[in-house]
Design an enzyme around this catalytic site. Structure first.
Site, PDB file in Angstrom:
ATOM      1  N   GLU A   7      10.512   8.387   8.388  1.00 55.42           N
ATOM      2  CA  GLU A   7       9.317   9.231   8.458  1.00 55.42           C
ATOM      3  C   GLU A   7       9.609  10.677   8.093  1.00 55.42           C
ATOM      4  O   GLU A   7       8.696  11.449   7.791  1.00 55.42           O
ATOM      5  CB  GLU A   7       8.685   9.172   9.845  1.00 55.42           C
ATOM      6  CG  GLU A   7       9.458   9.876  10.936  1.00 55.42           C
ATOM      7  CD  GLU A   7       8.648   9.958  12.223  1.00 55.42           C
ATOM      8  OE1 GLU A   7       8.376  11.091  12.649  1.00 55.42           O
ATOM      9  OE2 GLU A   7       8.279   8.912  12.784  1.00 55.42           O
ATOM     10  N   GLU A  57      -6.899  -6.894   5.942  1.00 56.73           N
ATOM     11  CA  GLU A  57      -8.115  -7.598   6.347  1.00 56.73           C
ATOM     12  C   GLU A  57      -9.213  -7.548   5.285  1.00 56.73           C
ATOM     13  O   GLU A  57     -10.188  -8.301   5.364  1.00 56.73           O
ATOM     14  CB  GLU A  57      -8.656  -7.003   7.652  1.00 56.73           C
ATOM     15  CG  GLU A  57      -7.808  -7.286   8.884  1.00 56.73           C
ATOM     16  CD  GLU A  57      -7.828  -8.747   9.294  1.00 56.73           C
ATOM     17  OE1 GLU A  57      -8.725  -9.482   8.832  1.00 56.73           O
ATOM     18  OE2 GLU A  57      -6.948  -9.162  10.056  1.00 56.73           O
TER      19      GLU A  57
END
EC number: 4.2.1.126
Length: 300
Positions: free
Chosen positions: A116, A85
């Site tokens: 992960e 953004e």
């Protein structure tokens, strides 16, 4: 080393929702909403740590450094969302704020098994970015123990980069691994272990503050107007015009003339109108004041 997940706050059972499967829809939603209201207060409690991180990011930007988010699953996706953004909102280069997720781009839409848990992957992903001591690395994980993130934080610290962690468990490994620990303790989730809920919301609030705060401190906001917004679609073209009108009190026609004279660069158009300059003069003065409109207006 195995971790007893049941001892983590984010994995504990919430007494307010133990019978949630027996409630009506509206009652169920009331429970969720009441729990969500705790999130903003948890974030409020860690504002000093968030402020310290904002200042570190601002200093990094001023020295040509970058902000790099690291996370797995929901945490990684939130970092990518926040990073993505920044270019349209603040006119930044796509490499100024970067989001990394364990497992790479394919993990954005679909979980990548065991990613992960890979410490080395976290280190390698940062090495691939040619991380430097001028960068800031922010690790994100609700549990505060994700190996991928810990590996990244360890590598970042080893080369002198500033590190911060965002987690929702106190005294977690990530808090100890980072220079700055941001720990909004939101408590047990409505659905046990579903850390995309309150923990994810807390992470998003913190990320909003980090980039928004750093962009304001970097001169990309004038008043409360996003004066570095780029005209990448019809909505943003109109927003640019409205921003210039709001910042200067000029008419829409005057705002459009100024924008068209400076390749639709909001800051330049605003300075042209407020300081009665032509486009080249406004660009030159802005450059002399590192893009800060207020400083350019004072011209000291």
């Amino acid at each position: 080393m195995k971790i007893d997940l049941s001892r983590l706050v984010t994995e504990s059972r919430n007494p307010a929702s133990t019978e949630i499967d027996t409630l009506s829809t509206i009652e169920m939603l009331q429970v969720i909403n009441e729990e969500d209201q705790k999130v903003a207060l948890a974030v409020k409690a860690v504002l000093p740590q968030i402020a310290k991180t904002v200042n570190a990011i601002t200093a990094a930007f001023a020295n040509g450094g970058r902000l790099v988010y690291m996370g797995a699953g929901t945490s990684g996706r939130l970092g990518i969302l926040d990073a993505s953004e920044c270019p349209p909102t603040y006119g930044t280069h796509p490499d100024m704020v970067i989001g990394l997720i364990a497992g790479g781009h394919q993990a954005i839409l679909k979980a990548v098994e065991n990613a992960e848990d890979d410490v080395k992957m976290g280190q390698d992903d940062l090495k691939a970015l040619h991380l430097t001591k001028h960068d800031v690395v922010v690790g994100i994980a609700a549990s505060g123990r994700t190996p991928y993130v810990l590996g990244g934080l360890e590598y970042a610290k080893s080369i002198g980069a500033t590190t911060a962690s965002i987690a929702c468990n106190p005294e977690c490994a990530m808090a100890k691994a980072a220079d700055i620990a941001i720990l909004p303790i939101v408590g047990a989730e409505v659905v046990t272990g579903s850390s995309r809920m309150k923990a994810g919301t807390a992470q998003k609030l913190v990320l909003n503050m980090l980039t928004t705060g750093a962009m304001i401190r970097s001169g990309k906001v004038f008043g409360n107007l996003m004066v570095d917004v780029e005209a990448t679609n019809a909505k943003l073209i109109q927003r640019q015009t409205n921003i210039v009108v709001e910042a200067t009190g000029a008419s829409k026609e005057e705002a459009e003339r100024a924008l068209n004279a400076c390749d639709r660069h909001c800051k330049t158009a605003i300075l042209m109108i407020l300081a009665d300059l032509d486009a080249e003069q406004a660009k030159s003065r802005l450059a002399a004041h590192n893009g800060f409109i207020r400083a350019a207006l004072n011209n000291n």
